[in-house]
Design a protein around this motif. Sequence first.
Motif, PDB file in Angstrom:
ATOM      1  N   UNK A 177       8.380  -3.831 -12.473  1.00 13.89           N
ATOM      2  CA  UNK A 177       9.219  -2.924 -12.910  1.00 13.89           C
ATOM      3  C   UNK A 177       8.846  -1.607 -11.702  1.00 13.89           C
ATOM      4  N   UNK A 178       7.638  -1.188 -11.830  1.00 18.53           N
ATOM      5  CA  UNK A 178       6.916  -0.580 -11.218  1.00 18.53           C
ATOM      6  C   UNK A 178       8.118  -0.115  -9.786  1.00 18.53           C
ATOM      7  N   UNK A 179       8.077   0.866  -9.242  1.00 18.79           N
ATOM      8  CA  UNK A 179       8.455   0.946  -7.647  1.00 18.79           C
ATOM      9  C   UNK A 179       7.196   1.147  -6.798  1.00 18.79           C
ATOM     10  N   UNK A 180       7.363   0.051  -5.402  1.00 18.48           N
ATOM     11  CA  UNK A 180       6.779  -0.521  -4.555  1.00 18.48           C
ATOM     12  C   UNK A 180       5.356   0.301  -4.180  1.00 18.48           C
ATOM     13  N   UNK A 181       5.532   1.034  -4.047  1.00 17.93           N
ATOM     14  CA  UNK A 181       4.637   2.045  -3.146  1.00 17.93           C
ATOM     15  C   UNK A 181       3.504   2.084  -4.909  1.00 17.93           C
ATOM     16  N   UNK A 182       3.864   2.312  -5.785  1.00 18.14           N
ATOM     17  CA  UNK A 182       3.539   2.370  -7.164  1.00 18.14           C
ATOM     18  C   UNK A 182       2.178   1.361  -7.766  1.00 18.14           C
ATOM     19  N   UNK A 183       3.064   0.067  -7.048  1.00 20.74           N
ATOM     20  CA  UNK A 183       2.820  -1.660  -7.944  1.00 20.74           C
ATOM     21  C   UNK A 183       1.556  -1.198  -6.383  1.00 20.74           C
ATOM     22  N   UNK A 184       2.024  -1.306  -5.207  1.00 20.87           N
ATOM     23  CA  UNK A 184       1.159  -1.215  -4.625  1.00 20.87           C
ATOM     24  C   UNK A 184      -0.396  -0.829  -4.952  1.00 20.87           C
ATOM     25  N   UNK A 185      -0.351   0.560  -5.137  1.00 24.14           N
ATOM     26  CA  UNK A 185      -1.103   1.280  -5.886  1.00 24.14           C
ATOM     27  C   UNK A 185      -2.364   0.493  -7.234  1.00 24.14           C
ATOM     28  N   UNK A 186      -0.929  -0.031  -7.908  1.00 21.96           N
ATOM     29  CA  UNK A 186      -1.866  -0.711  -8.956  1.00 21.96           C
ATOM     30  C   UNK A 186      -2.568  -1.857  -8.825  1.00 21.96           C
TER      31      UNK A 186
END
Length: 64
Positions: A42-51
């Motif tokens: 569900x995270x946007x790509x940038x947030x997903x990568x950081x997570x």
Amino acid sequence: MELVAKPELDEQKLDSLCREQGRIAAELGGLVFRNMHRVVQMLPPAEREQFLREPGPHMGPGGT
């Protein structure tokens, strides 16, 4: 504690309890993984990568 308190160790009961504990732990692990997968998707790509890159409370011991 009931099993520990008995003078003789009931090996069959112990084995049964250990198998049940393992089954429950495996089930819980699967639920945690599925939930984390849903959240990550569900995270946007940038947030997903950081997570996925940064260790935090979402990471288990050893960063797995």
